[in-house]
Each structure stands twice: as structure tokens, then as C-alpha cells.
Write a protein that holds these residues in place. Structure first.
Motif, PDB file in Angstrom:
ATOM      1  N   GLY A 392       0.785  -1.230   0.000  1.00 19.28           N
ATOM      2  CA  GLY A 392       0.000   0.000   0.000  1.00 19.28           C
ATOM      3  C   GLY A 392       0.812   1.273   0.000  1.00 19.28           C
ATOM      4  O   GLY A 392       0.374   2.295  -0.495  1.00 19.28           O
ATOM      5  N   PRO A 394       5.208   2.782   0.970  1.00 23.25           N
ATOM      6  CA  PRO A 394       6.546   2.352   1.389  1.00 23.25           C
ATOM      7  C   PRO A 394       6.525   2.024   2.880  1.00 23.25           C
ATOM      8  O   PRO A 394       5.839   2.690   3.652  1.00 23.25           O
ATOM      9  N   ASP A 416       7.660  -7.185   0.772  1.00 20.68           N
ATOM     10  CA  ASP A 416       7.213  -5.791   0.622  1.00 20.68           C
ATOM     11  C   ASP A 416       6.784  -5.648  -0.834  1.00 20.68           C
ATOM     12  O   ASP A 416       7.600  -5.458  -1.718  1.00 20.68           O
ATOM     13  N   THR A 417       5.479  -5.786  -1.050  1.00 24.41           N
ATOM     14  CA  THR A 417       4.956  -5.922  -2.411  1.00 24.41           C
ATOM     15  C   THR A 417       4.545  -4.570  -2.996  1.00 24.41           C
ATOM     16  O   THR A 417       3.590  -3.958  -2.544  1.00 24.41           O
ATOM     17  N   TRP A 419       2.778  -2.666  -5.898  1.00 20.23           N
ATOM     18  CA  TRP A 419       1.872  -2.814  -7.042  1.00 20.23           C
ATOM     19  C   TRP A 419       0.787  -1.770  -6.951  1.00 20.23           C
ATOM     20  O   TRP A 419       0.833  -0.923  -6.060  1.00 20.23           O
ATOM     21  N   GLN A 420      -0.170  -1.794  -7.856  1.00 18.21           N
ATOM     22  CA  GLN A 420      -1.190  -0.752  -7.935  1.00 18.21           C
ATOM     23  C   GLN A 420      -2.525  -1.341  -8.389  1.00 18.21           C
ATOM     24  O   GLN A 420      -2.565  -2.427  -8.959  1.00 18.21           O
ATOM     25  N   THR A 421      -3.587  -0.553  -8.199  1.00 20.52           N
ATOM     26  CA  THR A 421      -4.892  -0.948  -8.721  1.00 20.52           C
ATOM     27  C   THR A 421      -4.758  -1.345 -10.197  1.00 20.52           C
ATOM     28  O   THR A 421      -5.328  -2.337 -10.646  1.00 20.52           O
ATOM     29  N   ASP A 507       4.905   6.503 -10.015  1.00 16.86           N
ATOM     30  CA  ASP A 507       5.794   6.554  -8.854  1.00 16.86           C
ATOM     31  C   ASP A 507       7.224   6.838  -9.305  1.00 16.86           C
ATOM     32  O   ASP A 507       7.619   6.481 -10.417  1.00 16.86           O
ATOM     33  N   ARG A 523       4.953   9.083  -5.078  1.00 20.91           N
ATOM     34  CA  ARG A 523       4.246   9.466  -6.298  1.00 20.91           C
ATOM     35  C   ARG A 523       4.913  10.669  -6.954  1.00 20.91           C
ATOM     36  O   ARG A 523       5.394  11.575  -6.279  1.00 20.91           O
ATOM     37  N   ASN A 529      -0.953   9.503  -0.619  1.00 24.30           N
ATOM     38  CA  ASN A 529      -1.171   8.168  -0.095  1.00 24.30           C
ATOM     39  C   ASN A 529      -1.367   8.294   1.417  1.00 24.30           C
ATOM     40  O   ASN A 529      -0.419   8.472   2.158  1.00 24.30           O
ATOM     41  N   ARG A 534      -5.307   5.834  -1.813  1.00 20.51           N
ATOM     42  CA  ARG A 534      -4.949   6.831  -2.825  1.00 20.51           C
ATOM     43  C   ARG A 534      -5.981   7.935  -2.882  1.00 20.51           C
ATOM     44  O   ARG A 534      -7.165   7.672  -3.022  1.00 20.51           O
TER      45      ARG A 534
HETATM   46  C1  6R9 Z   1      -1.887  -2.224  -4.101  1.00 25.05           C
HETATM   47  C2  6R9 Z   1      -2.172  -0.777  -3.914  1.00 25.05           C
HETATM   48  C3  6R9 Z   1      -0.883   2.193  -5.498  1.00 25.05           C
HETATM   49  C4  6R9 Z   1       0.190   3.137  -4.994  1.00 25.05           C
HETATM   50  C5  6R9 Z   1       1.480   2.973  -5.742  1.00 25.05           C
HETATM   51  C6  6R9 Z   1       2.493   3.440  -4.701  1.00 25.05           C
HETATM   52  C7  6R9 Z   1       1.917   2.914  -3.401  1.00 25.05           C
HETATM   53  C8  6R9 Z   1       1.746   0.415  -3.016  1.00 25.05           C
HETATM   54  C9  6R9 Z   1       3.721  -0.047  -2.242  1.00 25.05           C
HETATM   55  C10 6R9 Z   1       3.668   1.331  -2.560  1.00 25.05           C
HETATM   56  C11 6R9 Z   1       5.869   1.572  -1.903  1.00 25.05           C
HETATM   57  C12 6R9 Z   1       4.950  -0.574  -1.706  1.00 25.05           C
HETATM   58  N1  6R9 Z   1       2.427   1.577  -3.024  1.00 25.05           N
HETATM   59  N2  6R9 Z   1       2.513  -0.580  -2.536  1.00 25.05           N
HETATM   60  N3  6R9 Z   1       4.742   2.130  -2.390  1.00 25.05           N
HETATM   61  N4  6R9 Z   1       5.991   0.275  -1.568  1.00 25.05           N
HETATM   62  N5  6R9 Z   1       5.085  -1.876  -1.349  1.00 25.05           N
HETATM   63  O1  6R9 Z   1      -1.824  -0.229  -2.894  1.00 25.05           O
HETATM   64  O2  6R9 Z   1      -2.821  -0.147  -4.939  1.00 25.05           O
HETATM   65  O3  6R9 Z   1      -4.298   1.659  -3.929  1.00 25.05           O
HETATM   66  O4  6R9 Z   1      -3.732   1.591  -6.390  1.00 25.05           O
HETATM   67  O5  6R9 Z   1      -2.032   2.263  -4.681  1.00 25.05           O
HETATM   68  O6  6R9 Z   1       0.508   2.832  -3.631  1.00 25.05           O
HETATM   69  O7  6R9 Z   1       2.541   4.827  -4.659  1.00 25.05           O
HETATM   70  O8  6R9 Z   1       1.490   3.756  -6.910  1.00 25.05           O
HETATM   71  P1  6R9 Z   1      -3.308   1.361  -4.997  1.00 25.05           P
END
Ligand code: 6R9
Length: 653
Positions: A392, A394, A416-417, A419-421, A507, A523, A529, A534
Motif C-alpha cells: 500500500g 513504502p 514488501d509488495t 503494485w497498484q490498482t 511513482d 508518487r 497516499n 490513494r
Molecule cells: C496495491 C495498492 C498504489 C500506490 C502505488 C504506490 C503505493 C503500493 C507499495 C507502494 C511503496 C509498496 N504503493 N505498494 N509504495 N511500496 N510496497 O496499494 O494499490 O491503492 O492503487 O495504490 O501505492 O505509490 O502507486 P493502490
């Protein structure tokens, strides 16, 4: 090694030995495979992991880039892949869902039960006229019904659009209008932290606003038992019509590209975008990441604490775990009720082995544990855990280390995953049996994902130099388009700056000079965030200026210890700037207004009033200055181009 080389944390050998990706050589081999035969790599996984009614012959179709297609001529059904095949493979009596309600009551649902519940719900949807290709908006709390509703849509080829239960009537209305949905599934209310909160009344308000004429039926789940208005001819108690439905429902076989769902998310401009996902490619990545990132095994108890209103709750609650035949915990409540030990107690009680949560939750639970020994994780037996995940935003190294030591007992890898919507599933992440970890880094791309850091012209940056995060090749679970606005899809994600070649994540990132590990630097657009949610600054500004007292507003983020970022709003009122004595009442009014317009998650933490905003002589708001003011930093830069330097003092806060 450079001087600032960080400490590496290695996966425990016992875990690595039996992991789906058992070590860095195995990881590199997968990366190599994907590099040498990109389509072959994904096609193999798609054939091995998914059950196809009609096998695909084409893998990737790039003829209408960037509108990519995967496995286009193949046919399948997502719900069949998640449920029927588990039952067919002898897992009918396996527990699919351990649901724990806000009040602690536990309900277990086996795959066989789930099949009958989903089939009944699918039949109920059909009985009220929902057909393949229709959109269905789901406005439900965390519940078995929420998952069942999503699966039921998938079963009949309807495209769901889940709206988070914390969103306001206005936000719900906008999403209904944008998707022109045929039906709405909601509940009388929801329980959170011991309180019954309304949902149906908010849905009624949304439907009364106009723009929702496409909705023919509203199906209402009984949850809180609170009395609600039912509009004759439109509103139906689900419990009533479910009782009449047959327990079987033949899945509707759809093409791999058939839209499984829309999920609205914030961008830097305008209204939220309806991110459209596919069926085949999406489910493939949901499964593959469950296997590689979470190393899911038949005996695991998986728990993802996200809400089904967010993408994490789609991929890692409603689809991924079921498609893998896993047992998962689904939680209705909040981490701090009845006390801040709730998560740890649930891990203990349900013997959770893979736990996936957000940094913001971890940070607030650290604070709670520091303040009250009774809710400290060392009071609970969490020896069942073997893998931890973060998502979600960092994760700061201090929170990472606390999570590692106090929750994982220094034996569980943390994935520490990143990813994004829009990406549908994990993009950059450690693999628990392979990747040596560095706190705060999401490490290396998932095998098959070609992530890179480039400059504004698309030139790849050397390691150690920050830049823009892009993905160089289309991947199966990527966003297909922005619902109803293909042009916006192109300009947002495949901008001309990179000749339309690269997917732009939005990002910034930097690769470690020694390891090549990725760290996300935040971002690069006007998206905030907050607690992993978001929020577009523009959305909040539009909400503020829609208030009758507000003339102008500018919203920026400032770093926050608990929520990651906090919303700070600078507001110019139509009347005079409020006195110190009057300000609190106006702040309260504006906060409540934003909560009503968007939802409580969008409430500014800090609202400041000025007679004007800092602008250049050409009238541009100087956001950089506002960000410094929000952080409480001294303004050192030259403000001589400012039209009205005096107002900086007013906005200091
Ligand atoms: C899955 C989710 C996406 C945005 C993404 C980034 C931030 C998500 C992260 C992370 C650093 C991680 N983000 N995971 N930043 N490390 N492990 O959260 O989707 O709600 O679309 O947000 O969240 O900025 O661009 P979503």
C-alpha cells in the motif's frame, strides 16, 4: 560494496528448501525464461494454472497497442476456476473462508458451501434481470456476502464495481453513474469497532441524487438489523430471494478479455478513473503471485487484512486465495477493537501462517503496543506465522524491523509488495524463499515483469540514480482501459513522453547501486497516499470549493508518522479570514463537508486559512511553497516572484 550498503536479511533455509521459488538461482532462471521467450513464459503459466473451457491459441496481441490483449481467443470462467474446480478436486470440505465478525463471532465456509452460496447469489442476480456484460455495483462491508457477490458476478459474466463502504453518497453516485450499473448490492449497515454504521441510507441518498437511473434493482443484505427504507419495486431483501434460488448455476463461459471488474481509483486530475480488468490475465497473475510471493501451500492459513473495496481485497481476498484452493481469514472489524491486540489474537486463534497487511496498520499498532503492554504482540502465540507481507505504501525501515522481530519472531521473510490498482497484482517484491531482503526496499521485479527506472525521455537510469518507474512490456494482469475513456487510459499510462512504449506507474524509484534493488520514492503526480489509500489532491480541492463558504483551496501532503502522508488544506474563504476564535468551527464544518463529499478518509488533518494563496505573478499556485509550509519548514527560497508574500505568514499554521 559502497559505504552505505545495507544489512541483508536472508530467507530461512527451511522455508527456502520447500518454496515455490527456492533460491536466487531459481528466481534468475525464471527471469531468464521470461526474457528469452516472453509469451511462452506467460502461456505456460496460463495453461498450467488456469482451467480453460476453450484453450487459447494466441498469447499476446499488441496490434492495437496500448490496448493489449492476452489469451484473447481462450474461454474460461473465473468463478469456476476459484470454486468448482476445488470441489471437483476433492477440496469440497476444505474451509475456504474463516470469517471473523466485528464482535468476534466466527463462521466457517467450505468450498462446497461457497459453491452453493455463489450459485444461489448468481441465480438471484439473474432472477432480477442481471445479464452477462451488465455492471453491478457492490457497496458492502467486509463479509462473506461481499465475496460471494463478487464471485456471483464473475459466474454470470457481469462486471462488478465494488465501492468501499467508507465512501460517501456522492462518491457512490459518481461511480454508479460512470459505470451505468444495472443493479446495486448493499446491506442495511455494517459493524465496525462495536458500532452499527449505516449503508443502505447512504445508498438511498446516492440513488436520489440523479444520474443513477440505470439501477433497476437494489439487493439488500441484512447485517445490522437496523430499520431501513425499502423502495417498492426497486429494493429487495437478498435473504428473501436467495431462499428461492436453485443451488446450482452453470457458469457463463467468457472470453479471456471479458471485463471481470471495474475499480475506481484516484488520478492526478479529474474524477476517479474506472480501472478495467480482464478475466484470464488477471486471474493468472492473482494465482501466480499467491504461489510465488506468498508461497501458498495446502496447509496455509492466509490472511490479508485489506477491505474488498480496494484492489488488494480483490486480488488477495476475493480471487487469488480461492483460485489456489487456500483457507483464508476474512475480518469484518478494525485492528483496534476491542483492543489493539486484535490482529495478534486472531493470528493466534486461527493459526494464521501467511499474514498480509499495510504499513499504516503496523505503525499504529507499534504505538499502541508501546503504550500498553497488554496489547503487545509478545503476549500472543504467533508461532504459526511463516511469511509476512506489506502493501500500500513504502514501509519505513523502523516499522519493517519491528514487524520482522515482534510479529515474525525474526524467522519470517517480509514480502514488501509494490503494485497498484492498475497492475492487478504484485509487480516488484521479494520472493520469500529466494530474495535477501533490505528493509524499505521492494527489491526485485516479479519474474516476467520488466520494471525499469528511466528519465523524462525514457532513457534508462544507471543504478543509484533516481527516476521514473516504468514497465517495459505489457503483462497479463494489467489495466485494459479506463472505463468509458480510452483516451484517458492512453494519456495517463502510455504518455507520448515515452513514445507510448512504456507503462507509467506514477511513482518515482531508485535502484540500489550495489544490488539493483528498487526503492519506491513516492508518487510523482498529485496523488497522496494516506494510510495506504490513494487520494487525488484535485478531488479534495474540488470538494472544498463546492462548499458555499470557500472561494479557493489548495491541498498538499505532508509526511506523517502513522498515516504515511497527511492531508493539509489551504483555504481562502469568500468572506473574511476567520479569527483564531472562529477558525475551529469553520475547520469542523469543512472537515465534515469533505467527509460527506468523498468519505471520512479524505478529511484534511490540518486546514489553514489565508486571505489568498501564494501565487506567482501569472497566477499559478506555488505548491512547492505550500508543501514546505505544511511541513512547518522555514521558507528559504526566493519569494520575490510571489504576488503577495505577506500571506505566507498567515498560512504557517
Ligand atoms: C496495491 C495498492 C498504489 C500506490 C502505488 C504506490 C503505493 C503500493 C507499495 C507502494 C511503496 C509498496 N504503493 N505498494 N509504495 N511500496 N510496497 O496499494 O494499490 O491503492 O492503487 O495504490 O501505492 O505509490 O502507486 P493502490
Amino acid at each position: 560494496m559502497s559505504d552505505n550498503a545495507q544489512k541483508l536479511y536472508y530467507p530461512p533455509e527451511s522455508l527456502a528448501k520447500n518454496a515455490a521459488v527456492p533460491g536466487m538461482e531459481a528466481y534468475q532462471a525464471l527471469v531468464k525464461q521470461a526474457e528469452t521467450d516472453y509469451e511462452g513464459y506467460w502461456a505456460n503459466h496460463a495453461r498450467n494454472l488456469l482451467d480453460w473451457k476453450k484453450p487459447f491459441t494466441k498469447v499476446l496481441d499488441e496490434s492495437n497497442a496500448p490496448f493489449f490483449k492476452w489469451f484473447d481467443d481462450g474461454e474460461l470462467n473465473v468463478s469456476y476456476n476459484c470454486i468448482d474446480r476445488q470441489v471437483n478436486n476433492g477440496l469440497g470440505d476444505k474451509v475456504a473462508i474463516i470469517f471473523e465478525a466485528d464482535d468476534g463471532q466466527v463462521t466457517k465456509v467450505t468450498y462446497k458451501d461457497l459453491l452453493s452460496r455463489v450459485s444461489k447469489m448468481a441465480n438471484a442476480l439473474k432472477s432480477v434481470g442481471v445479464a452477462k456484460g451488465d455492471r453491478v455495483v457492490i457497496y458492502l462491508p467486509m463479509s462473506i456476502e461481499g465475496i460471494v457477490a463478487m464471485q456471483a458476478c464473475a459466474r454470470i459474466g457481469a462486471t462488478h464495481s465494488v465501492v468501499f463502504g467508507g465512501f460517501s453518497a456522492q462518491s457512490l453516485r459518481d461511480r454508479i453513474e460512470s459505470s451505468s450499473a444495472a443493479a446495486l448490492i448493499t446491506s442495511d449497515g455494517q459493524f465496525r469497532g462495536g458500532k452499527a454504521l449505516p449503508l443502505k441510507p447512504i445508498a438511498d441518498e446516492a440513488l436520489a441524487m440523479g444520474g443513477c437511473e440505470s439501477i433497476k434493482k437494489v439487493l439488500v443484505v441484512k447485517r445490522t438489523g437496523t430499520e431501513v427504507n425499502m423502495t417498492a419495486g426497486r429494493d429487495v431483501w437478498l435473504n428473501d430471494i436467495l431462499a428461492e434460488q436453485p443451488e446450482t448455476c452453470e457458469p457463463e463461459w467468457v472470453g479471456a478479455e471479458h471485463p471481470l471488474f471495474l475499480l475506481y481509483t484516484s488520478g492526478s486530475t479529474g474524477k476517479p478513473k474506472g480501472v478495467q480488468h480482464s478475466s484470464g490475465g488477471y486471474l493468472l497473475h492473482a494465482m501466480l503471485t499467491m504461489q510465488y510471493t506468498f508461497d501458498i501451500k495446502p496447509d496455509d492459513v492466509f490472511w490479508c487484512t485489506a477491505d474488498i473495496g480496494w484492489v488488494t481485497g480483490h486480488t488477495y481476498i476475493a480471487y487469488g486465495p480461492l483460485a489456489c484452493g487456500a483457507t483464508q481469514v476474512v475480518f469484518e472489524g478494525v485492528p483496534t477493537y476491542p483492543d489493539a491486540g486484535r490482529f495478534w489474537k486472531m493470528i493466534q486463534n486461527h493459526k494464521v501462517s501467511v499474514f498480509y497487511t499495510a504499513p499504516t496498520a503496523i505503525r499504529s499498532l507499534i504505538k499502541a503496543a508501546d503504550a500498553n503492554e497488554a496489547v503487545h504482540p509478545d503476549r500472543y502465540d504467533m508461532s504459526s506465522l511463516r511469511i509476512l507481507g506489506s502493501v500500500g505504501e513504502p514501509i519505513n525501515p523502523a516499522a519493517w524491523e519491528w514487524y520482522y522481530e515482534n510479529i515474525g519472531g525474526s524467522r519470517c521473510p517480509i514480502v514488501d509488495t509494490f503494485w497498484q490498482t492498475e497492475t492487478g497484482g504484485h509487480m516488484i517484491t521479494p520472493l520469500p524463499g529466494a530474495t535477501p531482503m533490505v528493509p524499505g526496499s521492494c527489491t526485485l521485479p516479479f519474474p516476467g515483469i520488466q520494471a525499469a527506472v528511466v528519465d523524462e525521455t525514457g532513457l534508462e537510469q544507471p543504478w543509484g540514480q533516481g527516476g521514473i518507474l516504468v514497465v517495459k512490456r505489457p503483462w497479463p494482469s494489467m489495466i485494459r482501459t479506463v472505463w468509458g475513456d480510452p483516451e484517458r487510459f492512453k494519456t495517463s499510462y502510455y504518455p507520448a513522453d515515452f513514445q507510448g512504449k512504456y507503462y507509467l506507474a506514477g511513482d518515482g524509484a531508485i535502484r540500489d547501486i550495489d544490488t539493483g534493488y528498487f526503492t519506491i520514492t513516492g508518487r510523482i503526480d498529485d496523488v497522496l497516499n494516506v494510510s495506504g489509500h490513494r487520494m487525488g489532491t484535485m478531488e479534495i480541492e474540488s470538494a472544498l470549493v463546492a462548499h458555499e463558504k470557500v472561494a479557493e483551496a489548495a491541498v498538499v501532503g505532508r509526511p506523517d508518522d502513522t498515516t504515511g502522508e497527511a492531508i493539509v488544506a489551504f483555504v481562502v474563504l469568500k468572506g473574511p479570514r476567520p479569527s483564531e476564535a472562529d477558525a475551529p468551527a469553520v475547520i469542523k464544518e469543512l472537515s465534515a463537508w469533505v467527509a460527506k463529499e468523498i468519505g471520512p478518509i479524505a478529511k484534511p488533518k490540518d486546514i489553514r486559512f489565508g486571505e489568498n494563496l501564494p501565487k506567482t505573478r501569472s497566477g499559478k499556485i506555488m505548491r512547492r511553497l505550500l508543501r514546505q509550509l505544511a511541513k512547518g519548514e522555514e521558507i528559504t527560497q526566493d519569494t520575490s516572484t510571489l504576488e503577495n508574500p505577506a500571506i505566507l505568514d498567515q498560512l504557517k499554521g
